[in-house]
Write a protein that holds these residues in place. Structure first.
Motif, short mmCIF file in Angstrom:
data_model
loop_
_atom_site.label_atom_id
_atom_site.label_comp_id
_atom_site.label_asym_id
_atom_site.label_seq_id
_atom_site.Cartn_x
_atom_site.Cartn_y
_atom_site.Cartn_z
N PHE A 37 0.83 -1.21 0.00
CA PHE A 37 0.00 0.00 0.00
C PHE A 37 0.87 1.26 0.00
O PHE A 37 0.70 2.16 -0.83
N PHE A 38 1.83 1.34 0.92
CA PHE A 38 2.65 2.55 1.01
C PHE A 38 3.65 2.64 -0.14
O PHE A 38 3.94 3.74 -0.63
N LEU A 39 4.18 1.48 -0.59
CA LEU A 39 5.06 1.48 -1.76
C LEU A 39 4.33 2.05 -2.98
O LEU A 39 4.84 2.95 -3.66
N MET A 40 3.14 1.54 -3.25
CA MET A 40 2.42 1.95 -4.45
C MET A 40 1.90 3.38 -4.35
O MET A 40 1.75 4.06 -5.36
N ALA A 41 1.62 3.84 -3.13
CA ALA A 41 1.24 5.25 -2.97
C ALA A 41 2.35 6.15 -3.49
O ALA A 41 2.10 7.13 -4.22
N GLY A 42 3.59 5.83 -3.12
CA GLY A 42 4.72 6.61 -3.61
C GLY A 42 4.95 6.44 -5.10
O GLY A 42 5.21 7.42 -5.82
N ILE A 43 4.82 5.21 -5.60
CA ILE A 43 5.08 4.96 -7.02
C ILE A 43 4.04 5.65 -7.90
O ILE A 43 4.38 6.22 -8.95
N TYR A 44 2.78 5.63 -7.50
CA TYR A 44 1.77 6.29 -8.32
C TYR A 44 1.97 7.79 -8.38
O TYR A 44 1.68 8.44 -9.38
N ILE A 45 2.49 8.38 -7.30
CA ILE A 45 2.83 9.80 -7.35
C ILE A 45 3.94 10.03 -8.37
O ILE A 45 3.87 10.96 -9.20
N ILE A 46 4.97 9.20 -8.33
CA ILE A 46 6.09 9.35 -9.27
C ILE A 46 5.60 9.20 -10.70
O ILE A 46 5.96 9.99 -11.59
N ILE A 47 4.78 8.18 -10.96
CA ILE A 47 4.28 7.94 -12.32
C ILE A 47 3.46 9.12 -12.82
O ILE A 47 3.60 9.57 -13.95
N ALA A 48 2.58 9.64 -11.96
CA ALA A 48 1.66 10.69 -12.39
C ALA A 48 2.31 12.06 -12.46
O ALA A 48 1.86 12.92 -13.22
N PHE A 49 3.37 12.30 -11.66
CA PHE A 49 3.88 13.66 -11.54
C PHE A 49 5.32 13.86 -11.99
O PHE A 49 5.80 15.00 -11.96
N THR A 50 6.03 12.81 -12.41
CA THR A 50 7.44 13.00 -12.78
C THR A 50 7.60 14.03 -13.89
O THR A 50 8.42 14.95 -13.80
N PHE A 51 6.84 13.87 -14.96
CA PHE A 51 7.01 14.77 -16.09
C PHE A 51 6.37 16.13 -15.82
O PHE A 51 6.81 17.15 -16.37
N ILE A 52 5.36 16.16 -14.98
CA ILE A 52 4.82 17.44 -14.53
C ILE A 52 5.86 18.15 -13.67
O ILE A 52 6.08 19.37 -13.80
N TYR A 53 6.53 17.41 -12.80
CA TYR A 53 7.60 17.95 -11.95
C TYR A 53 8.74 18.50 -12.81
O TYR A 53 9.26 19.59 -12.56
N GLY A 54 9.13 17.72 -13.81
CA GLY A 54 10.20 18.18 -14.69
C GLY A 54 9.86 19.46 -15.42
O GLY A 54 10.70 20.35 -15.59
N SER A 55 8.60 19.57 -15.84
CA SER A 55 8.16 20.76 -16.57
C SER A 55 8.03 21.97 -15.66
O SER A 55 8.47 23.07 -15.99
N GLN A 56 7.42 21.78 -14.47
CA GLN A 56 7.08 22.91 -13.61
C GLN A 56 8.19 23.29 -12.63
O GLN A 56 8.37 24.47 -12.34
N VAL A 57 8.94 22.33 -12.11
CA VAL A 57 9.95 22.60 -11.08
C VAL A 57 11.35 22.68 -11.70
O VAL A 57 12.08 23.66 -11.48
N ILE A 58 11.74 21.66 -12.46
CA ILE A 58 13.07 21.64 -13.07
C ILE A 58 13.13 22.58 -14.27
O ILE A 58 14.19 23.10 -14.60
N GLU A 59 11.98 22.79 -14.91
CA GLU A 59 11.87 23.65 -16.09
C GLU A 59 12.78 23.17 -17.21
O GLU A 59 13.56 23.91 -17.79
N TRP A 60 12.66 21.87 -17.51
CA TRP A 60 13.51 21.30 -18.53
C TRP A 60 13.05 21.69 -19.93
O TRP A 60 11.92 22.15 -20.13
N ASP A 61 13.94 21.50 -20.90
CA ASP A 61 13.57 21.75 -22.28
C ASP A 61 13.09 20.45 -22.92
O ASP A 61 13.16 19.37 -22.31
N GLU A 62 12.62 20.53 -24.15
CA GLU A 62 12.02 19.37 -24.80
C GLU A 62 13.01 18.23 -24.99
O GLU A 62 12.66 17.05 -24.81
N SER A 63 14.24 18.54 -25.32
CA SER A 63 15.22 17.47 -25.55
C SER A 63 15.52 16.72 -24.25
O SER A 63 15.68 15.49 -24.26
N THR A 64 15.56 17.42 -23.12
CA THR A 64 15.78 16.76 -21.83
C THR A 64 14.59 15.89 -21.47
O THR A 64 14.74 14.80 -20.92
#
Length: 441
Positions: A252-279
């Protein structure tokens, strides 16, 4: 020791059947990557909702839509699993979930900017079909080989899954381009593309995978009553079986963390890291390749070093990965001072992505294999229904928790919530023990 009754060891299933089973993982990763992780999630928050500059409403509504779909799985997965065991209809249930996902994913083409509720409804329906289908396909795993081979077989499935996601997303990104409002007329085809990939790639599953057991024709009302009785019996058994109960709590706790990573990794990269398209594209490739290595490599290790020991190792890896995600800007500054030249946060984030990808493939494969090892094949539908319940209840908890925390603290700080979840999962795994005839602890 688990109180669940064991059955005599059996020979591995034919390679063709194992391949057919693993191809469903290959097929469904097109959905989770293109729709949930890489493209449509970003499209929904930044274009369909479009509440820039911080997109907090879009992030919250995305979390709510996913949480509702997982809530449906929580309610229905154990019941469906119990009915499948009683009637030998796992393949029929799998077929229904597959078709639901394909149809509703294809309809995402018609979601335009401003059609927020329509988009949420389709995401709820399609993600429900995908998520409950994960439980259905996993319930076939105990039939495919003896317990000491299930780590490898599970890892093969996850490895092929990430390969499928890599292939599907590489084609999609090449054909559809960037997630921007100006490119909307092309990027909206991500729904039909993901649907077609899932439709075609899963065909070997239905051609080669066998339905074991004797099918029983029961009235719908009788099926529901029998299903609920079996669910109640399983709950009683969980109260008596500390090892299995602890495993589900940890998952339960493992998957809670994993689902956050799956759903928000690319949102995090766009909004927080501010990566470019190639990255962004490079990150996708790195995480998929390392996830393949993690799933297959740790699946092999699980059969040799002990399934519980390897499962705990993957949890430790996740803790380190989340710390690195949070500290990415600080690590970039430290490297810049050490090297005497500027180092961008997005460059460091790529290295962090490799650790996260390795952890992602390893942890999911290890958890699924452990449930298969500790569940008798004649009750696999029931126990993988509870696996689905634990995982999807975790998704609701994790995604809503992250959504509310990021609305309060911002996404950069809220990501530490994942660290707390993985630490709890590690602590909860302490009482887990496999049956005596399985190597390791």
């Amino acid at each position: 020791m688990s109180l669940i009754r064991r059955y005599p060891p059996k020979a591995p299933a034919p390679r063709r059947e194992i391949f057919g089973w693993a191809m469903f993982d290959f097929a469904n990763q097109a959905y989770t990557l293109l729709i949930i992780t890489v493209i449509f999630g970003d499209l929904f928050t930044r274009v369909i909702v479009g509440d820039g500059p911080d997109y907090r409403l879009g992030n919250l509504l995305w979390s709510v839509a996913l949480a509702v779909s997982y809530g449906l799985v929580v309610v229905l997965a154990p019941l469906a699993g119990s009915i499948m065991d009683a009637t030998a209809t796992r393949k029929r249930f799998l077929l229904g979930s597959w078709l639901l996902t394909v149809v509703t994913t294809g309809l995402l083409y018609f979601v335009e900017p401003g059609l927020i509720w329509f988009g949420m409804a389709l995401i709820i329906a399609s993600n429900f079909g995908y998520a409950i289908g994960e439980s259905f396909i996993a319930s076939f795993l105990p039939d495919l080989g003896p317990p000491e081979r299930l780590g490898w077989i599970s890892g093969l499935g996850w490895g092929l899954g990430y390969l499928g996601g890599l292939v599907a997303t590489a084609f999609a990104l090449g054909l559809l381009g960037e997630v921007t409002e100006d490119n909307f007329d092309r990027i909206r085809w991500v729904g039909p593309f993901a649907a077609a990939f899932f439709l075609v790639s899963a065909l070997p599953t239905f051609l080669f995978l066998k339905e074991r057991g004797t099918r029983r024709q029961l009235a719908r009302r009788v099926q529901l009553g029998l299903g609920w009785r079996r669910v109640l019996q399983a709950l009683q058994r969980l109260r008596e079986d500390r090892a299995l109960r602890s495993l589900f709590v940890s998952i339960f706790f493992l998957m809670a963390g994993i689902y956050i990573i799956i759903a928000f990794t690319f949102i995090y990269g766009s909004q927080v890291i501010e990566w470019d398209e190639s990255t962004r594209v490079t990150m996708f490739v790195i995480t998929q390749i390392t996830a393949i290595v993690g799933a297959i490599g740790f699946g092999w290790l699980q059969d040799r070093a002990g399934p519980v020991r390897i499962y705990r190792l993957t949890l430790i890896m996740w803790c380190l990965a989340v710390l690195a995600i949070y500290a990415t800007p600080t690590l970039a500054d430290a490297l810049a001072a050490l090297l005497g030249r500027p180092v961008e946060a997005q460059e460091v984030f790529l290295a962090v992505g490799a650790v996260a990808g390795l952890s992602l493939g390893a942890a999911q494969s290890a958890g699924r294999a452990l449930v298969a090892i500790m569940s008798p094949p004649r009750e696999a539908g029931r126990w993988f229904g509870f696996w689905g319940l634990a995982a999807k209840a975790a998704a609701i908890f994790g995604l809503l928790g992250l959504g509310l925390l990021q609305a309060w603290l911002g996404l950069a700080n809220a990501i530490l919530f994942c660290l707390v979840l993985f630490v709890i999962a590690l602590i909860a795994s302490a009482p887990v023990r496999t049956p005596d005839h399985i190597a390791g602890v």
